[in-house]
Design an enzyme around this catalytic site. Structure first.
Site, mmCIF file in Angstrom:
data_model
loop_
_atom_site.group_PDB
_atom_site.id
_atom_site.type_symbol
_atom_site.label_atom_id
_atom_site.label_comp_id
_atom_site.label_asym_id
_atom_site.label_seq_id
_atom_site.Cartn_x
_atom_site.Cartn_y
_atom_site.Cartn_z
ATOM 1 N N THR A 153 0.830 -1.205 0.000
ATOM 2 C CA THR A 153 0.000 0.000 0.000
ATOM 3 C C THR A 153 0.859 1.248 0.000
ATOM 4 O OG1 THR A 153 -1.746 -1.079 1.202
ATOM 5 C CG2 THR A 153 -1.610 1.317 1.459
ATOM 6 N N THR A 204 1.246 0.027 6.309
ATOM 7 C CA THR A 204 1.183 -0.922 5.200
ATOM 8 C C THR A 204 1.473 -2.306 5.775
ATOM 9 O OG1 THR A 204 2.199 -1.591 3.098
ATOM 10 C CG2 THR A 204 3.582 -0.345 4.582
ATOM 11 N N GLY A 207 -3.559 -6.063 6.588
ATOM 12 C CA GLY A 207 -4.645 -5.242 7.122
ATOM 13 C C GLY A 207 -5.437 -5.915 8.219
HETATM 14 C C1 SD4 Z 1 -4.482 -4.282 3.117
HETATM 15 N N1 SD4 Z 1 -2.761 -3.042 4.256
HETATM 16 O O1 SD4 Z 1 -5.362 -4.201 2.305
HETATM 17 C C2 SD4 Z 1 -3.263 -3.399 2.961
HETATM 18 C C3 SD4 Z 1 -2.266 -4.096 2.126
HETATM 19 C C4 SD4 Z 1 -0.891 -3.555 2.252
HETATM 20 O O2 SD4 Z 1 1.335 -3.701 2.028
HETATM 21 O O3 SD4 Z 1 -0.598 -2.585 2.767
HETATM 22 N N2 SD4 Z 1 0.087 -4.165 1.897
HETATM 23 O O4 SD4 Z 1 -4.499 -5.078 4.053
#
Ligand code: SD4
Length: 320
Positions: A153, A204, A207
């Site tokens: 993310t 990030t 999640g």
């Molecule tokens: C999620 N946190 O959708 C996000 C994915 C992410 O590095 O950050 N990945 O869970």
């Protein structure tokens, strides 16, 4: 000149950071506009497999995107989740952030609002992402591999010379997530939080775990108690991880990017993690961090590392 700063998750944010730093040094644009522009730039770039156009699809082969915008002065907050083919989810999140009601929209309702606001639409599934999806489906079937890989993310926190802060995040979430699955990213306190009187944090990683600890809020809360960004990040993450291990025996990958209202920055991570920073004292720079014995080690990315990253990111096929 007053202090300013920009920090963002992952190396992919370098160009956006470089551009933002030029604007922040001039000092006429607001933190909120600069951070939106930075995230849009990353959403538009089709070679980043985890954000915007080119993001990896869900199990049904559909790209579903989440994004959030947070103004640290006014606490205008906007979030969107599971949106399809809206060219810039962050633009919609920012647009709805000023609404007293309806500041978080999902799926179909978000599409209708984006149409009303005359925001651009486009096909967000690139050929490259489609190929990676087909390959992954085969791997899951034949090699019994975990579907939940490949996630990065983008999240950024910005401080302008007037002392205004803003944060923004955008993501395609976990590769091969179920249709309708939403992670931490668009949720206030989990993937994003900012208060211009203190500082901001974006997250990030996995999640499903990040949202259990409301980590972005926790970091800002610790900074308000007087901790530096680095201390707040490490304390929040270490404590959370210990609880996770006690309660659940495992904790997913988590990385944080933090900036306070003095332009001091920090990060915390339990995996190898690249991030970008620029302040009055540091030109836009890519750093790599990892954790050793509960302490965060940070190094400037070497030329070789950057070249290898660039090559991997721009290959015709996505390797997960
Ligand atoms: C999620 N946190 O959708 C996000 C994915 C992410 O590095 O950050 N990945 O869970």
């Amino acid at each position: 000149m007053k202090q300013w700063g920009f920090i963002a998750t992952w190396c992919m944010a370098f160009d956006a950071c470089f551009e933002a730093s030029k604007e922040l040094a001039i000092g006429t644009k607001k933190a909120s506009d600069i951070v939106e522009h930075a995230i849009k730039k990353i959403e538009d770039y089709p070679f980043y497999k985890s954000v915007g156009c080119g993001g990896l699809p869900n199990t049904d082969g559909v790209v579903e995107l989440d994004a959030a915008f947070f103004d640290g002065d006014t606490w205008d907050f906007g979030g969107v989740a599971g949106v399809k083919n809206i060219a810039n989810p962050i633009g919609l999140a920012k647009k709805i952030s000023t609404d007293r009601f309806n500041c978080f929209l999902v799926g179909e309702g978000a599409t209708i609002e984006a149409q009303k606001q005359h925001l651009p639409f486009k096909n967000m599934l690139t050929e490259r992402a489609q190929k990676a999806w087909e390959q992954k489906k085969q791997d899951i079937l034949l090699k019994n591999l975990s579907p939940y890989d490949g996630h990065d993310t983008v999240g950024a926190v910005t401080l302008d010379q007037k002392g205004s802060m803003a944060a923004a995040v955008s993501t395609s979430g976990l590769f091969m997530k179920k249709s309708g699955r939403v992670g931490d990213s668009p949720f206030s306190g989990s993937g994003i939080y900012v208060d211009s009187e203190v500082g901001g944090c974006v997250a990030t990683g996995l999640g499903e775990d990040i949202m259990k600890g409301c980590l972005s809020y926790e970091v800002v809360r610790l900074m308000e108690e007087g901790l530096s960004p680095m201390e707040a990040g490490e304390k929040a993450l270490n404590r959370f991880e210990q609880k996770m291990l006690k309660k659940r025996n495992h904790c997913g990958a988590i990385s944080l990017a933090i900036l306070n209202n003095k332009g001091e920055w920090g990060i915390a991570t339990n995996v190898e993690y690249s991030f970008v920073v620029s302040t009055q004292d540091i030109p836009a720079t890519v750093f790599i961090a990892h954790r050793k014995e509960q302490k965060t080690i940070i190094e400037k990315a070497s030329e070789e590392w950057l070249q290898a990253w660039y090559k991997k990111t721009h290959r015709d096929t996505i390797t997960i």
